[in-house]
Design an enzyme around this catalytic site. Sequence first.
Site, PDB file in Angstrom:
ATOM      1  N   CYS D 150       0.827  -1.221   0.190  1.00  0.00           N
ATOM      2  CA  CYS D 150      -0.023  -0.241   0.020  1.00  0.00           C
ATOM      3  C   CYS D 150       0.767   1.297  -0.061  1.00  0.00           C
ATOM      4  O   CYS D 150       0.167   2.311  -0.624  1.00  0.00           O
ATOM      5  CB  CYS D 150      -1.076  -0.169   1.127  1.00  0.00           C
ATOM      6  SG  CYS D 150      -0.268  -0.356   2.824  1.00  0.00           S
ATOM      7  N   HIS D 243      -2.586   6.676   3.816  1.00  0.00           N
ATOM      8  CA  HIS D 243      -1.123   6.739   4.155  1.00  0.00           C
ATOM      9  C   HIS D 243      -0.445   8.276   3.535  1.00  0.00           C
ATOM     10  O   HIS D 243      -0.513   8.380   2.372  1.00  0.00           O
ATOM     11  CB  HIS D 243      -0.408   5.469   3.460  1.00  0.00           C
ATOM     12  CG  HIS D 243      -0.632   4.104   4.063  1.00  0.00           C
ATOM     13  ND1 HIS D 243      -1.454   4.137   5.150  1.00  0.00           N
ATOM     14  CD2 HIS D 243      -0.280   2.883   3.685  1.00  0.00           C
ATOM     15  CE1 HIS D 243      -1.554   2.850   5.479  1.00  0.00           C
ATOM     16  NE2 HIS D 243      -0.965   1.863   4.621  1.00  0.00           N
TER      17      HIS D 243
END
Lengths: 350, 350, 350, 350
Positions: D150, D243
């Site tokens: 990710c 993120h």
Amino acid sequence: MPERIDVAILAATGSVGQRFVQLLAGHPWFRIAELVASDRSAGKRYADAVNWRLSASPPEEVRDLVVKHIEQPIRSPIVFSALPGGVAGEVEAMLAAEGKKVFTNARDHRMDPDVPLLIPEVNPDHARAIELQRRSRGWREGFIVANPNCSTIHLVLALKPIYDAFGITRGIVTTLQAASGAGYPGVPSLDLIDNVIPFIGGEEEKIEAESRKILGTWADGRFEDAPLTLSAHCNRVPVRDGHMETVSLELGRRASPAEVADVLRSFRARPQELELPSAPRQPVIVLEQDDRPQPVLDRDLEHGMASVVGRIRPCPVFDVRFVVLGHNTVRGAAGASVLNAELFYREGLL
Amino acid sequence: MPERIDVAILAATGSVGQRFVQLLAGHPWFRIAELVASDRSAGKRYADAVNWRLSASPPEEVRDLVVKHIEQPIRSPIVFSALPGGVAGEVEAMLAAEGKKVFTNARDHRMDPDVPLLIPEVNPDHARAIELQRRSRGWREGFIVANPNCSTIHLVLALKPIYDAFGITRGIVTTLQAASGAGYPGVPSLDLIDNVIPFIGGEEEKIEAESRKILGTWADGRFEDAPLTLSAHCNRVPVRDGHMETVSLELGRRASPAEVADVLRSFRARPQELELPSAPRQPVIVLEQDDRPQPVLDRDLEHGMASVVGRIRPCPVFDVRFVVLGHNTVRGAAGASVLNAELFYREGLL
Amino acid sequence: MPERIDVAILAATGSVGQRFVQLLAGHPWFRIAELVASDRSAGKRYADAVNWRLSASPPEEVRDLVVKHIEQPIRSPIVFSALPGGVAGEVEAMLAAEGKKVFTNARDHRMDPDVPLLIPEVNPDHARAIELQRRSRGWREGFIVANPNCSTIHLVLALKPIYDAFGITRGIVTTLQAASGAGYPGVPSLDLIDNVIPFIGGEEEKIEAESRKILGTWADGRFEDAPLTLSAHCNRVPVRDGHMETVSLELGRRASPAEVADVLRSFRARPQELELPSAPRQPVIVLEQDDRPQPVLDRDLEHGMASVVGRIRPCPVFDVRFVVLGHNTVRGAAGASVLNAELFYREGLL
Amino acid sequence: MPERIDVAILAATGSVGQRFVQLLAGHPWFRIAELVASDRSAGKRYADAVNWRLSASPPEEVRDLVVKHIEQPIRSPIVFSALPGGVAGEVEAMLAAEGKKVFTNARDHRMDPDVPLLIPEVNPDHARAIELQRRSRGWREGFIVANPNCSTIHLVLALKPIYDAFGITRGIVTTLQAASGAGYPGVPSLDLIDNVIPFIGGEEEKIEAESRKILGTWADGRFEDAPLTLSAHCNRVPVRDGHMETVSLELGRRASPAEVADVLRSFRARPQELELPSAPRQPVIVLEQDDRPQPVLDRDLEHGMASVVGRIRPCPVFDVRFVVLGHNTVRGAAGASVLNAELFYREGLL
């Protein structure tokens, strides 16, 4: 499709003002024509003036509107007010005197004896108070219609079907309220990291008093409070959006949790009949799971316009207890006034 | 200074177990001699076995203790149990049968008709139930003494002086409980970032039932519940430590908020008379500020052993309402059992 | 025990001001004699003026001190300044001109060519710059000594032993900074619930410039910057206290992680030799665990006066990388100036 | 409209599995035909088996699907795998051997010398590796295509246009990663209330190695790593989704921040040409404001499929530095594999 009516939004750069902008952008009946704010913002493009906090950026259609100063004349016939309490009262009265239809989220006029404190599903007939309002204040076309406090709205949406079906004599409510209820900048992060605050100034009194007015009657030219007594404990918790409330109720006559769930689930009212654009199909949603509703999962049900009830169970002290959750800046603030205006539009009161 | 008595801590690596270790390290009367845990930890140095979460590192004096397996024999005469509910009951009974004095935080024996559910400030006379306990169970030296649920303790500490002075007939309580109450790993962070959870399994029943037992009487060889009815709504909030509770009370006779504040503030009891090492000088602290108590500011008052009350005001539905806060793993768990053991020590019951 | 020297604290009701009060209450050498604040607070008891946020209530010894207005004369010989940047510069210079020894946390004079930017473990010899300062500014007794920015201090404490042992040519730093670094009310909670902010105005420039001055030399009446280049990325995260920083360093000569850990762990300097009251026994603590340091567990090591390093490992791009954490309002602000004053006291420079 | 192709989702009740369900419900080309999970869920309706955490409730079209056990035969030709690393490898290979086209989010096969680690905007030509894969493993129709970690995905989406335009020799990256990256229950709330964790097992190695493979070439039947070196520092922060990464880059040749912004902003690639249903119109969005991107505001841009870059500025140590943010479970996980499958579909590789 009829031409859309121009509307102005007061305090359009603030937290509730941004919600008004978001909910009215692309509205089928209303067109955002004027955005009004304070010295700091007036004269700038809205996209430059606002510290937009609802998503990545403000809606396309308002980005280039030049923000007006609160002292400039407003030409739209409808005004949505996100002005802060204390400031709002005088400005709104002045605008109504000038002929504006004012739909306000501010507390200042909520308890006035000639101002409807309106939830279209609950007390649409209170709208008739604007006739007295105009008469008594000497206003010809303008009026003021207020929506209730953010915690009151979701509480009363859940109380109304129960009140009608079984009666409610007393209730005790504890709120867990989201940070956005205090606007922006609002609550300092040092107050909500690893912490909760057991106090929100004026909130408990509002919940206790407003609920009685809304559930009460408009008859013979006056409001009569509903004969129920509430006690509220208000708390701020580290949640962005979504007020949660625990509720214990003493009913007029016994009802099982299943009966209470039934009246909540089957509750439909004027906005649903009229299919108002912002009306939830179902004003009160009942969830079955033990641990619901939860703010992060359920606050956006029905686009934030529903109240979500869960954990309906017997109360050892009173008769029934449950949890209610609702989006505090959508149905609890800007969305509430938008729905009020939609009701007026469809009822031919604009 | 007399020699310290050896004690064992069960489930010493868990969340409540760590608090027991922290509170008993350097204790004037008790010496941590044995740390007991499960397969995963047994045989390791405590410092290696534990994922210590209360500060940078575990106390010096226990770092090198080798963790025992729960099935190894225990030689300390006193056992503090942080075992999880469900598991605890059988183990504790077995240890008591072997002659151990068991002070437990687990729920399993709390409502047993011969087990004191003890808060030394509230019902020290319930300690006498251990005579019946020994007789009826055929135990010679051992016994089990339980401390209440973490929310119950702080609620009852605040109720006790009011109950004695004015009577309490009914009460409605909503809790905002800290994450540490669920242990570690406990509540997933995805459940508490931008969220609250309106449900804690079994908690409401515990508060409602335990309070009646603790405020009730021990006479003629049996517990009699106090004749008050409580209704509890339990919520988990994004706070590390410190349970907050809003409380509305119906009193036996009228009392002003000032009178209520007075009886809370002047409350002193057996642990204060005996000057037990872990006893708060003042079991209930009353704060005057509108927005207090707050977890992050007030949970550590009196080293986490006090209950902190604020916002005492009239309740429109009942008589009085207020907020109470307390540290859930200190006074609400490990500290509660440590204080119980201190009471037994000074009363000559060990 | 010698008589304690009177000290004044400027901006004593603010966030850093409260830390000064907390750290100086009961100090063996200094006595809080004057608390100075703005219009809003002046004339009130400190306990009434302050919104104390560090614990339940302010220390006993200052509760009844009447807060002075910033324009009233100060009589204490030593002044600790928690004034905000921008405001601080002029006030502090005026006080120094009047003969006060000013120890400041403000940024205004930090980069002045005659003001020591002091960390007693790192550049105690920079203190000598006050001679030039007095001469060039025509001050007789007064002076200004600044402590660095909160992120800079913990970074430089970790860099210093490495710099001395192996040399550092370049470094890249990313901070995860606590909310308290922005004071109170500071960062709105809506900015830090479910969010981080990748920007802190002016912070990156401070870290990059201040580090070079502090690690540089004072010789021939001038500061010479250390020949190392840093790049800083600053972020605000939802943490109350404790700035964390990831650091990648290019060294002057190769060193293994173990060698780096050794020089950090064995680092002792002037404050440790002199046993200054606020000095940590060990200025840099090295933790072995993979997932440490963590703010909530490690920020209070050595009473918040240490820098805590972990995860020392090879850097694929440079030579070594690690994490450093430190308390931003203790060692990173008020505690830094208190330690500066202690150094001056023991070195006979007051 | 062509008939939709049946797909199965492995580990469909987990965190990433739920995202697959959400993104594939109503997909124009693929139809969720099978949901596969472990013992605990198999045999139940999906709506009963799943603890759905993405919104109020799972999509209508999957609510009544009965969850299959992982050991039951799968009949859909396409399989999306949300299996955890470690478990995934063997299962996926078995399914590919049976002829399934497997698009996986798991780490197990990512670095295999014959498995494309695919980002359709970055290395669509790596898809050709499946020919070798089939040949070398003796698979006739099946194959495995992996999406990257990710954090890697969003980093590499931002690196790619810069790499192509200016070259990148070295880079240092620090991540601030959301809780959802660890799945559910994942990170305990006690680890993220008032805290950050400076460690995510295996994450740094993945970012450093995967980036080199993805930016590298597929030629002559083998992958060749790109000649750039990265160093990653990974942190977990109290954010639900999104993120964030700070990035400092050494370029092959000098470029101004404006030039870097230009190549990022004008970046378009194969998915945009092909107008794949899940492709963002703009893969990399560049924001101008000082304090952006922010997770709560920007993670949902382009329905969570874009990478959002801000704060592009010169780096004193290297050449350029910036911040990149992206949704970790949409573009960073399930959405990545969905886009991979869409590429294969339109390129005729299914």
